[in-house]
Design a protein around this motif. Structure first.
Motif, PDB file in Angstrom:
ATOM      1  N   MET A   1      41.008  17.991   4.786  1.00  0.00           N
ATOM      2  CA  MET A   1      40.799  18.073   6.227  1.00  0.00           C
ATOM      3  C   MET A   1      41.945  18.885   6.840  1.00  0.00           C
ATOM      4  O   MET A   1      43.116  18.566   6.639  1.00  0.00           O
ATOM      5  CB  MET A   1      40.756  16.668   6.837  1.00  0.00           C
ATOM      6  CG  MET A   1      40.405  16.641   8.306  1.00  0.00           C
ATOM      7  SD  MET A   1      40.378  14.962   9.000  1.00  0.00           S
ATOM      8  CE  MET A   1      39.064  14.197   8.042  1.00  0.00           C
ATOM      9  N   ASP A   2      41.608  19.952   7.575  1.00  0.00           N
ATOM     10  CA  ASP A   2      42.670  20.779   8.146  1.00  0.00           C
ATOM     11  C   ASP A   2      43.332  20.070   9.320  1.00  0.00           C
ATOM     12  O   ASP A   2      42.847  19.050   9.828  1.00  0.00           O
ATOM     13  CB  ASP A   2      42.150  22.164   8.546  1.00  0.00           C
ATOM     14  CG  ASP A   2      41.119  22.127   9.674  1.00  0.00           C
ATOM     15  OD1 ASP A   2      41.204  21.244  10.557  1.00  0.00           O
ATOM     16  OD2 ASP A   2      40.241  23.001   9.693  1.00  0.00           O
ATOM     17  N   ALA A   3      44.463  20.615   9.758  1.00  0.00           N
ATOM     18  CA  ALA A   3      45.292  19.944  10.760  1.00  0.00           C
ATOM     19  C   ALA A   3      44.553  19.770  12.085  1.00  0.00           C
ATOM     20  O   ALA A   3      44.700  18.734  12.749  1.00  0.00           O
ATOM     21  CB  ALA A   3      46.577  20.740  10.968  1.00  0.00           C
ATOM     22  N   ARG A   4      43.769  20.774  12.484  1.00  0.00           N
ATOM     23  CA  ARG A   4      43.067  20.685  13.767  1.00  0.00           C
ATOM     24  C   ARG A   4      42.027  19.566  13.741  1.00  0.00           C
ATOM     25  O   ARG A   4      41.921  18.786  14.686  1.00  0.00           O
ATOM     26  CB  ARG A   4      42.397  22.022  14.094  1.00  0.00           C
ATOM     27  CG  ARG A   4      41.690  22.034  15.429  1.00  0.00           C
ATOM     28  CD  ARG A   4      41.275  23.407  15.838  1.00  0.00           C
ATOM     29  NE  ARG A   4      40.430  24.064  14.855  1.00  0.00           N
ATOM     30  CZ  ARG A   4      39.784  25.203  15.096  1.00  0.00           C
ATOM     31  NH1 ARG A   4      39.902  25.801  16.265  1.00  0.00           N
ATOM     32  NH2 ARG A   4      39.022  25.756  14.167  1.00  0.00           N
ATOM     33  N   LEU A   5      41.285  19.473  12.650  1.00  0.00           N
ATOM     34  CA  LEU A   5      40.279  18.434  12.535  1.00  0.00           C
ATOM     35  C   LEU A   5      40.927  17.061  12.423  1.00  0.00           C
ATOM     36  O   LEU A   5      40.448  16.084  13.016  1.00  0.00           O
ATOM     37  CB  LEU A   5      39.384  18.703  11.320  1.00  0.00           C
ATOM     38  CG  LEU A   5      38.185  17.777  11.147  1.00  0.00           C
ATOM     39  CD1 LEU A   5      37.291  17.797  12.383  1.00  0.00           C
ATOM     40  CD2 LEU A   5      37.386  18.172   9.911  1.00  0.00           C
ATOM     41  N   LYS A   6      42.013  16.974  11.685  1.00  0.00           N
ATOM     42  CA  LYS A   6      42.714  15.686  11.554  1.00  0.00           C
ATOM     43  C   LYS A   6      43.221  15.201  12.905  1.00  0.00           C
ATOM     44  O   LYS A   6      43.154  13.999  13.210  1.00  0.00           O
ATOM     45  CB  LYS A   6      43.881  15.810  10.573  1.00  0.00           C
ATOM     46  CG  LYS A   6      44.583  14.470  10.308  1.00  0.00           C
ATOM     47  CD  LYS A   6      45.707  14.616   9.309  1.00  0.00           C
ATOM     48  CE  LYS A   6      46.295  13.249   8.946  1.00  0.00           C
ATOM     49  NZ  LYS A   6      46.761  12.495  10.121  1.00  0.00           N
ATOM     50  N   LYS A   7      43.712  16.120  13.733  1.00  0.00           N
ATOM     51  CA  LYS A   7      44.186  15.746  15.063  1.00  0.00           C
ATOM     52  C   LYS A   7      43.050  15.161  15.890  1.00  0.00           C
ATOM     53  O   LYS A   7      43.227  14.161  16.594  1.00  0.00           O
ATOM     54  CB  LYS A   7      44.773  16.975  15.766  1.00  0.00           C
ATOM     55  CG  LYS A   7      45.337  16.679  17.144  1.00  0.00           C
ATOM     56  CD  LYS A   7      45.915  17.948  17.770  1.00  0.00           C
ATOM     57  CE  LYS A   7      46.454  17.665  19.171  1.00  0.00           C
ATOM     58  NZ  LYS A   7      46.990  18.903  19.822  1.00  0.00           N
ATOM     59  N   ALA A   8      41.869  15.765  15.780  1.00  0.00           N
ATOM     60  CA  ALA A   8      40.711  15.277  16.533  1.00  0.00           C
ATOM     61  C   ALA A   8      40.264  13.912  16.011  1.00  0.00           C
ATOM     62  O   ALA A   8      39.955  13.009  16.792  1.00  0.00           O
ATOM     63  CB  ALA A   8      39.566  16.282  16.438  1.00  0.00           C
ATOM     64  N   VAL A   9      40.229  13.761  14.706  1.00  0.00           N
ATOM     65  CA  VAL A   9      39.822  12.488  14.102  1.00  0.00           C
ATOM     66  C   VAL A   9      40.795  11.381  14.488  1.00  0.00           C
ATOM     67  O   VAL A   9      40.383  10.272  14.849  1.00  0.00           O
ATOM     68  CB  VAL A   9      39.721  12.636  12.570  1.00  0.00           C
ATOM     69  CG1 VAL A   9      39.646  11.268  11.897  1.00  0.00           C
ATOM     70  CG2 VAL A   9      38.506  13.470  12.196  1.00  0.00           C
ATOM     71  N   ASP A  10      42.093  11.682  14.447  1.00  0.00           N
ATOM     72  CA  ASP A  10      43.093  10.680  14.813  1.00  0.00           C
ATOM     73  C   ASP A  10      42.958  10.287  16.284  1.00  0.00           C
ATOM     74  O   ASP A  10      43.098   9.105  16.643  1.00  0.00           O
ATOM     75  CB  ASP A  10      44.502  11.214  14.543  1.00  0.00           C
ATOM     76  CG  ASP A  10      44.832  11.290  13.055  1.00  0.00           C
ATOM     77  OD1 ASP A  10      44.094  10.663  12.256  1.00  0.00           O
ATOM     78  OD2 ASP A  10      45.799  11.975  12.698  1.00  0.00           O
ATOM     79  N   ALA A  11      42.684  11.263  17.141  1.00  0.00           N
ATOM     80  CA  ALA A  11      42.498  10.963  18.563  1.00  0.00           C
ATOM     81  C   ALA A  11      41.304  10.040  18.760  1.00  0.00           C
ATOM     82  O   ALA A  11      41.374   9.060  19.507  1.00  0.00           O
ATOM     83  CB  ALA A  11      42.299  12.262  19.347  1.00  0.00           C
TER      84      ALA A  11
END
Length: 241
Positions: free
Chosen positions: A1-11
């Protein structure tokens, strides 16, 4: 999972919003999305004030099946319904520019709401539907039991339009409903998402993807495109070799 997607998932896991643009080849719109199980009155206020488009509840196909929720397009083209109400035959949905069929199913209000339209009422409807969906699926309720539980708490028509994911999800359809539900699944959450389309300030057109990305960046809200989710699910798919 790339950083941008991980940020969205974490949010999303934290109950925070994510902006999601579908594609220039579809509606060309950005939705502001929240996990429905975290919906509060302030959630509805932000959607109402910052977006301008329709508030909708995106649900997984499994949630729709759990409660036996029909697609409105099927109800409106049912032969008996058309015979009883001929106007339905003239209003048939056969000219969508971006898809073959609509994702809309029934609209709902919680029975404890008054009009159903206030931020308090719509957050109650949204949150309780997500909680009930999780409970019914975790318990393995039969269709009959799940429908009884749904009817005990909710009525239709209501002020929360519900959109049901196509069977097969993103592998079959790449609309905002499937994208929103896909994000919830990646976050390991109940596939029930509340959102609204972002419009230009005058409401004449959808907010451009560049303006939506800038708006999200100014507020620290993760921004995704549909292609990001499609790649994530493609990477998760088992190899055929």
């Amino acid at each position: 999972m790339d950083a941008r997607l991980k940020k969205a998932v974490d949010a999303f896991k934290n109950g925070d919003p994510v902006c999601l643009f579908d594609s220039e080849k579809r509606e060309g719109e950005t939705d502001l999305l929240f996990p429905a199980e975290h919906a509060q009155p302030e959630t509805m206020r932000q959607l109402r004030q910052d977006c301008g488009g329709l508030l909708f509840l995106a649900i997984g196909d499994d949630v729709g099946a759990c409660f036996g929720l029909p697609f409105l397009q099927d109800l409106h083209t049912d032969a008996a319904a058309v015979s009883n109400f001929p106007v339905l035959g003239h209003l048939v949905t056969n000219d969508l520019r971006y898809d073959a069929r609509s994702a809309f199913t029934l609209s709902i209000n919680h029975r404890d709401t008054y009009t159903g339209i206030t931020d308090h009422d719509r957050s109650l409807t949204t949150r309780r539907f997500a909680e009930l969906a999780k409970s019914a699926m975790d318990s393995g309720d039969s269709l009959e039991v799940a429908i009884e539980k749904l009817g005990a708490e909710f009525r239709t028509p209501g002020h929360i339009p519900v959109c049901r994911e196509a069977e097969g999800g993103l592998a079959r359809r790449q609309g905002h409903t499937e994208l929103a539900v896909g994000l919830a699944r990646l976050a390991g959450m109940t596939p029930v998402v509340i959102g609204a389309e972002m419009l230009q300030p005058n409401g004449d057109f959808a907010l451009s993807v560049d303006d939506a990305r800038e708006w999200a960046g100014e507020r620290g809200i993760p921004f995704l495109e549909g292609a990001d989710l499609l790649r994530a699910f493609a990477d998760e798919a088992p190899s055929s070799s």
